[in-house]
Scaffold this motif. Sequence first.
Motif, PDB file in Angstrom:
ATOM      1  N   GLY A  44      -0.565   0.789   6.529  1.00 42.79           N
ATOM      2  CA  GLY A  44      -1.554  -0.202   6.970  1.00 42.79           C
ATOM      3  C   GLY A  44      -0.889  -1.552   7.108  1.00 42.79           C
ATOM      4  O   GLY A  44       0.252  -1.666   7.538  1.00 42.79           O
ATOM      5  N   THR A  46      -0.834  -5.814   5.271  1.00 40.50           N
ATOM      6  CA  THR A  46      -1.230  -6.662   4.146  1.00 40.50           C
ATOM      7  C   THR A  46      -0.765  -8.085   4.437  1.00 40.50           C
ATOM      8  O   THR A  46       0.131  -8.301   5.243  1.00 40.50           O
ATOM      9  CB  THR A  46      -0.638  -6.161   2.822  1.00 40.50           C
ATOM     10  OG1 THR A  46      -1.217  -6.880   1.733  1.00 40.50           O
ATOM     11  CG2 THR A  46       0.862  -6.348   2.796  1.00 40.50           C
ATOM     12  N   LEU A  93      -3.612   0.089  -2.722  1.00 40.53           N
ATOM     13  CA  LEU A  93      -2.598  -0.118  -1.696  1.00 40.53           C
ATOM     14  C   LEU A  93      -1.730   1.122  -1.488  1.00 40.53           C
ATOM     15  O   LEU A  93      -1.208   1.343  -0.397  1.00 40.53           O
ATOM     16  CB  LEU A  93      -1.731  -1.327  -2.058  1.00 40.53           C
ATOM     17  CG  LEU A  93      -2.450  -2.668  -1.877  1.00 40.53           C
ATOM     18  CD1 LEU A  93      -1.731  -3.784  -2.601  1.00 40.53           C
ATOM     19  CD2 LEU A  93      -2.587  -3.007  -0.420  1.00 40.53           C
ATOM     20  N   GLY A  95      -3.025   3.982  -1.584  1.00 41.87           N
ATOM     21  CA  GLY A  95      -3.926   4.978  -1.020  1.00 41.87           C
ATOM     22  C   GLY A  95      -4.326   6.054  -2.006  1.00 41.87           C
ATOM     23  O   GLY A  95      -4.559   7.209  -1.616  1.00 41.87           O
ATOM     24  N   GLY A 106      -7.666  -0.136   1.374  1.00 42.21           N
ATOM     25  CA  GLY A 106      -6.440  -0.907   1.528  1.00 42.21           C
ATOM     26  C   GLY A 106      -6.592  -2.362   1.123  1.00 42.21           C
ATOM     27  O   GLY A 106      -7.587  -2.773   0.532  1.00 42.21           O
ATOM     28  N   SER A 107      -5.609  -3.149   1.496  1.00 42.57           N
ATOM     29  CA  SER A 107      -5.481  -4.526   1.040  1.00 42.57           C
ATOM     30  C   SER A 107      -6.685  -5.408   1.357  1.00 42.57           C
ATOM     31  O   SER A 107      -7.127  -6.194   0.530  1.00 42.57           O
ATOM     32  CB  SER A 107      -4.224  -5.140   1.671  1.00 42.57           C
ATOM     33  OG  SER A 107      -4.136  -6.512   1.408  1.00 42.57           O
TER      34      SER A 107
END
Length: 327
Positions: A44, A46, A93, A95, A106-107
Amino acid sequence: MMKTVKLPEMITEEKLKDLYKQMWLIRYFDEKVDQFFAKGLIHGTTHLCVGQEASAAGSIAVIGRKDKIVSTHRGHGHCIAKEGDVNKMMAELFGRETGYCKGKGGSMHIADVEKGNLGANGIVGGGLPLAVGAALTSKMKKENYVVLCFFGDGASNEGSFHESVNLAAIWDLPVIFICENNQYGMSGPVKEMTRVENIADRAAAYGIPGKVIDGLDMVEIMNTVDDAVERARAGFGPTLIEMKTYRWKGHSKSDAKKYRTREEEKEWREKDGIKRFKEFLISEGILTEESAKQLHDEALKEIEDAVKFAENSPEPSIDSLLEDVYA
């Protein structure tokens, strides 16, 4: 007791020590995240707040547990400062099922409503209306909590900023708007995006106080936010506080930082808020070099333990993918 400065009443010597450790927790959390992204172990995207620890820690230090915060896409520091669980954060973070959103958010979707953290937000300026709504709830239900609303300099040019500040002003809502001005909205310098010298100057248009402060000075942050909180809790409405700060990393993981010079980065790093706070605490006789190192080492160990917790936590099962998606 303090030798040379005045601080809010709730800021004891033990609290100051905790804040020093908390600042290191914030920094080491994001530095670990940076390392694992580089290794491809976190997916993802961040947005890291390394360098901005003081604005989160100092602001949230002067509010109570029943008070609320609304965060941003760069929100790890806010979450930790509002007593967030670094194990759950790191697991999210990675997962993993043990994360705040069970590994699915996520973040930018971490929240801890029980602790008063109403959540990070993936939309620039998206948290501003939510903060006003929470403050309206407090006023209508006479719950007497205040809301700290964090946002970046880029969000100050969004319509949601102007609408939210205006509504909070005319209704005298208990919300403090905190602009963490880290000098850049993505790759655009704030001086090229905003004609006024200070974002806080815009407060005059809404008839509320506007304050510009050093976002790397913990003492100034705590005193300024405390004054705004007292004003809001007494029914006099919002304050707009602009904290001049700097992010050491790029806007996000895809940012090569080609738009700023290494000389500029070096200049800001020399103003490091953690270093300045340590020097202040030692000068006041609250810490020694030895006790400061102990707190630093404790913070590092907590983050190392959080990594182990995340790595050893299970990934979400296929059957759980569609669970907890809707509230």
